[in-house]
Write an enzyme that holds these catalytic residues in place. Structure first.
Site, short mmCIF file in Angstrom:
data_model
loop_
_atom_site.label_atom_id
_atom_site.label_comp_id
_atom_site.label_asym_id
_atom_site.label_seq_id
_atom_site.Cartn_x
_atom_site.Cartn_y
_atom_site.Cartn_z
N ASP A 59 -10.90 2.62 4.03
CA ASP A 59 -11.18 1.18 3.92
C ASP A 59 -12.68 0.92 3.81
OD1 ASP A 59 -9.29 -0.77 3.64
OD2 ASP A 59 -8.82 -0.95 5.78
N LYS A 118 0.84 -1.20 0.00
CA LYS A 118 0.00 0.00 0.00
C LYS A 118 0.88 1.26 0.00
CE LYS A 118 -3.76 -2.55 2.06
NZ LYS A 118 -4.45 -3.01 3.28
N GLN A 127 -4.45 -1.71 9.59
CA GLN A 127 -4.38 -3.02 8.94
C GLN A 127 -4.98 -4.09 9.86
OE1 GLN A 127 -3.28 -3.64 5.69
NE2 GLN A 127 -4.11 -5.68 6.07
#
Ligand code: NAD
Length: 292
Positions: free
Chosen positions: A121, A54, A98
């Site tokens: 997200d 990412k 994460q």
């Protein structure tokens, strides 16, 4: 018949190219550049790889990255305090924690702390709630489901009236994918580990989205001829011929399914690259919410 391969890597490249150009244009116009903060807790090797990818992709597209690595034993209070700091930082438009988190940290509690306007997200309960409401739009759609829908629409732009089997009901993949399919006027059946006659449900489906995390769960003869098959699974299979000692396979028996499907996505090179591309797309979008 051999299925058309839905090349997620190629599709992701074209989406990333558009994002890169949009950011370069912002730079030319002296407009603020989006910033993405990644928070990694602990030493999970797969999570480390995902976060590294990412950051690498952000850098390549001109997105500013802010990377935080916290100890496995960090307290909820410490993590919450970092998230609050990032919520308040005007240079950061996207905050990504994460998953999975270590056992002692409640993912739900942590997600609640991220500002919905920086929830790139798309997993904050506020955005998840808006996704489930007919006349509402979430600020962000979750990344993996967005990638899945883009892949399906790349081979079939109008899926209204189609039956879709979604195998898996997680908050990250299965459930939001089913909601997004329904928004596209398809009819999803949400399947999970208690579902009976999964094979029959698949055989009646024009679209199969496999997100269970079980290698070869979806067998070739479960696939309706001509169906669109999206394989989300990432499974590590021991393989001594590979330098790393394993290979990655999906949830679909690809070699058999490819003979019956109309279109199918591979693993690797399918949903994975699309998930990152959609994260970058959400981060660019987040700049719109910067001062709103
Ligand atoms: P999860 O473990 O949270 O959920 C798995 C779901 O599958 C559960 O709802 C479970 O009920 C269902 N399931 C498990 N075995 C089943 C069976 N035999 N029959 C029917 N349903 C079954 O997992 P997740 O986070 O949703 O991820 C699913 C898979 O997708 C994993 O392999 C994960 O690594 C992968 N994944 C890939 C990406 C990507 O970008 N490519 C992103 C997220 C997840």
């Amino acid at each position: 018949m051999t299925a058309q391969i839905i090349d997620g890597k190629k599709l992701a490249e074209s989406i990333k190219e558009e994002i890169k150009n949009a950011i370069a244009e912002r730079e030319r116009q002296m407009l603020p550049i989006p910033g993405l903060a990644t928070v990694l807790v602990g030493n999970n090797p797969a999570s480390k790889t995902y976060v590294a990818n990412k950051i690498k992709t952000s850098d390549a597209l001109g997105i500013r990255s802010f990377s935080y690595e916290l100890d496995e034993n960090v307290s909820l209070e410490e993590l919450e305090s970092l998230i609050k700091e990032l919520n308040d930082n005007p240079d950061v438009q996207g905050v990504l924690v994460q998953l999975p988190l270590p056992e002692h940290l409640s993912e739900d509690k942590v997600m609640h702390n991220i500002s919905p306007k920086k929830d790139v997200d798309g997993l904050h309960p506020y955005n998840a709630g808006l996704l489930s409401r007919k006349y509402s739009e979430p600020l962000f759609y979750p990344c993996t489901p967005s990638g899945i829908i883009r892949m399906i629409q790349s081979v079939c732009p109008d899926i209204s009236g189609m039956n879709a089997a979604v195998i898996g009901r997680s908050s990250i993949v299965g459930m939001p994918t089913a909601m997004m399919l329904s928004r596209c006027n398809a009819t999803p059946t949400i399947c999970h580990s208690y579902t009976k006659h999964l094979d029959e449900i698949c055989r009646q489906s024009d679209i199969i989205v496999a997100a269970a995390g079980t290698p070869k769960l979806i067998q070739g003869d479960w696939v309706k001829p001509g169906a669109i098959v999206i394989d989300v699974g990432i499974n590590h299979i021991p393989d001594s011929t590979k330098p790393r000692g394993y290979r990655i396979v999906g949830d679909v028996d690809f070699d058999e399914a490819v003979k019956r499907a109309g279109a199918i996505s591979p693993v690797p090179g399918g949903v994975g690259p699309m998930t990152i591309a959609m994260l970058m797309s959400n981060t660019l979008k987040a700049i719109e919410y910067r001062e709103s």
